[in-house]
Write a protein that holds these residues in place. Structure first.
Motif, PDB file in Angstrom:
ATOM      1  N   THR A 195       3.168  -0.731   4.978  1.00  0.00           N
ATOM      2  CA  THR A 195       1.982  -1.206   3.331  1.00  0.00           C
ATOM      3  C   THR A 195       0.342  -1.199   4.700  1.00  0.00           C
ATOM      4  O   THR A 195      -0.111  -1.094   4.009  1.00  0.00           O
ATOM      5  N   GLU A 196       0.895  -1.984   5.725  1.00  0.00           N
ATOM      6  CA  GLU A 196      -0.554  -2.373   6.422  1.00  0.00           C
ATOM      7  C   GLU A 196      -1.254  -0.703   7.075  1.00  0.00           C
ATOM      8  O   GLU A 196      -1.982  -0.294   6.944  1.00  0.00           O
ATOM      9  N   GLU A 197      -0.714   0.582   7.403  1.00  0.00           N
ATOM     10  CA  GLU A 197      -0.368   1.566   7.574  1.00  0.00           C
ATOM     11  C   GLU A 197      -1.014   2.048   6.586  1.00  0.00           C
ATOM     12  O   GLU A 197      -2.385   2.687   6.559  1.00  0.00           O
ATOM     13  N   ILE A 198      -0.784   2.200   5.479  1.00  0.00           N
ATOM     14  CA  ILE A 198      -1.462   2.900   3.935  1.00  0.00           C
ATOM     15  C   ILE A 198      -2.800   2.063   4.180  1.00  0.00           C
ATOM     16  O   ILE A 198      -3.843   2.754   3.674  1.00  0.00           O
ATOM     17  N   LEU A 199      -2.669   0.739   3.994  1.00  0.00           N
ATOM     18  CA  LEU A 199      -4.226  -0.177   3.806  1.00  0.00           C
ATOM     19  C   LEU A 199      -5.486   0.391   4.859  1.00  0.00           C
ATOM     20  O   LEU A 199      -6.517   0.801   4.610  1.00  0.00           O
ATOM     21  N   GLY A 200      -4.374   0.434   6.094  1.00  0.00           N
ATOM     22  CA  GLY A 200      -5.337   0.764   6.937  1.00  0.00           C
ATOM     23  C   GLY A 200      -6.422   2.430   6.812  1.00  0.00           C
ATOM     24  O   GLY A 200      -7.370   1.953   7.105  1.00  0.00           O
ATOM     25  N   VAL A 201      -5.343   3.657   6.376  1.00  0.00           N
ATOM     26  CA  VAL A 201      -5.923   5.359   6.680  1.00  0.00           C
ATOM     27  C   VAL A 201      -6.189   4.630   4.941  1.00  0.00           C
ATOM     28  O   VAL A 201      -7.832   5.295   5.036  1.00  0.00           O
ATOM     29  N   GLY A 202      -5.889   3.934   4.282  1.00  0.00           N
ATOM     30  CA  GLY A 202      -6.943   4.159   3.308  1.00  0.00           C
ATOM     31  C   GLY A 202      -8.293   2.616   3.507  1.00  0.00           C
ATOM     32  O   GLY A 202      -9.213   4.408   2.711  1.00  0.00           O
TER      33      GLY A 202
END
Length: 385
Positions: A195-202
């Protein structure tokens, strides 16, 4: 009704002279020896001189006749009048006239024809010429505008390709993590990391879109910072807290008053782009430094440093241009890169009446410096909880 036209032979010479005198084109007549025997007012005005009494070899100096685009005299043998006396018909011969009467130069287009008697013997020559300076200048401006339009169209096509390329990686990351969360049996920690990675690239994608919009607004002079009190230390920590810096050694140091008046979103995105630049060009797992100092006069100096190969001194302005991104250490443009991040940084900083530049980091790497004028509202301030 019958024709009332007067036969040419019966026309009075005074009428023919009046017609030549009234023409807007320059007309010059010469006898078989090349001596000018008639020149109408338009010819004298265009050439800036009354008719020459000398032979064609003296015309280059008398009239100031040059080859267009050069300081070389026009060759006598190439004059349309001289060529006409040799029996040659010419048209569209361009010559540059430059003398004290026309110091900026007049570009003329000349046509020449031989004058023959009833037996075909050449008795003289006639040339007709007109001033095409304005026409050629307009054509040059149109050509330049066409080149600029073609360049803009090319940049637009490149930008589309670059954006698609740069968005492909983040979108792949988002889709991969979403598919993994949907079908895989993940622990809570693994799910949180995804989830954190998704938020980061988002956030990266979101910043890319905002940068693109603000570049357009800034280049039109319409980017207005919304200044408010910001705490530099807290802002720098928020920029470096994302998952993209996992494995990197990040150092943050602040001195002087910690609060200034600036646009928090623009400053955060400037620092985010500079940190991303460190990740792209620095060694994997390397060190990244963020330093800030605020003087008593309210100006803030922020530095972002890395351990990469640095930026050559002759390219330190180029990297802030639109669509330009270089392979550090080589000076070569890197294909497939939008080159918008640093361009946005300059526009955002200059919107604050500040400046941004890059210099060497000691002992290696690049050091980006951002200078922002601002007004500190407290001499010292602790970071907000």
């Amino acid at each position: 009704m019958g024709s009332s036209r007067t036969p040419l032979k019966s026309l009075d010479l005074s009428f023919l002279r009046a017609a030549l005198q009234a023409m807007a084109e320059g007309i010059t007549l010469a006898d078989s020896s090349g001596r000018i025997i008639y020149s109408n007012p338009a010819a004298d005005l265009i050439l800036g001189r009354p008719p020459s009494d000398g032979d064609p070899d003296s015309w280059a100096e008398y009239y100031g006749v040059f080859q267009p685009g050069t300081n070389d005299s026009f060759p006598t043998a190439g004059y349309p009048l001289v060529r006409a006396l040799a029996g040659e018909e010419t048209s569209g011969v361009e010559m540059l006239i430059r003398n004290p009467a026309v110091p900026e130069g007049t570009l003329i287009s000349v046509a020449g024809r031989p004058i023959r008697d009833e037996n075909g013997v050449i008795e003289g020559a006639a040339v007709v010429f007109r001033d095409i300076t304005t026409l050629r200048n307009a054509q040059a401006e149109l050509q330049e505008a066409l080149f600029e339009l073609q360049d803009l169209q090319s940049q637009k096509s490149e930008l589309t390709a670059f954006l698609v390329h740069d968005m492909k990686g983040p979108l792949t990351t988002i889709l991969a993590n979403a598919e993994l969360a949907r079908f895989a049996d993940l622990t809570a920690m693994e799910r949180d990391l995804g989830t954190e990675e998704i938020l980061g690239v988002g956030r990266t994608l979101h910043r890319m879109v905002l940068d693109l919009l603000d570049i357009r607004t800034g280049e039109d002079g319409r980017l207005e910072p919304h200044r408010e009190l910001i705490h530099l230390g807290a802002l720098m920590r928020s920029v470096t807290s994302g998952g993209s810096l996992l494995g990197y050694e990040v150092s943050i140091e602040t001195t002087g008053p910690l609060q200034i008046m600036a646009d928090p979103d623009l400053v955060r995105r400037v620092l985010g782009n500079l940190v991303d630049n460190c990740v792209k060009y620095g060694p994997a797992g390397g060190r990244i430094w963020l330093d800030s100092h605020v003087d008593k006069d309210g100006s803030a100096l922020i530095s972002v440093r890395d351990e990469g190969p640095g930026v050559p001194s002759d390219l330190r302005e180029v990297i802030f241009e639109k669509y330009s991104r270089l392979e550090r250490g080589t000076g070569r443009r890197r294909a497939g890169s939008r080159g918008l991040g640093l361009r946005f940084c300059r526009i955002a900083v200059e919107a604050h009446n500040g400046r941004i530049w890059v210099e060497d980091n000691v002992p290696s790497g690049a050091c980006f410096r951002v200078e922002l004028p601002g007004k500190p509202l407290s001499s010292e301030s602790e970071p907000p909880p």
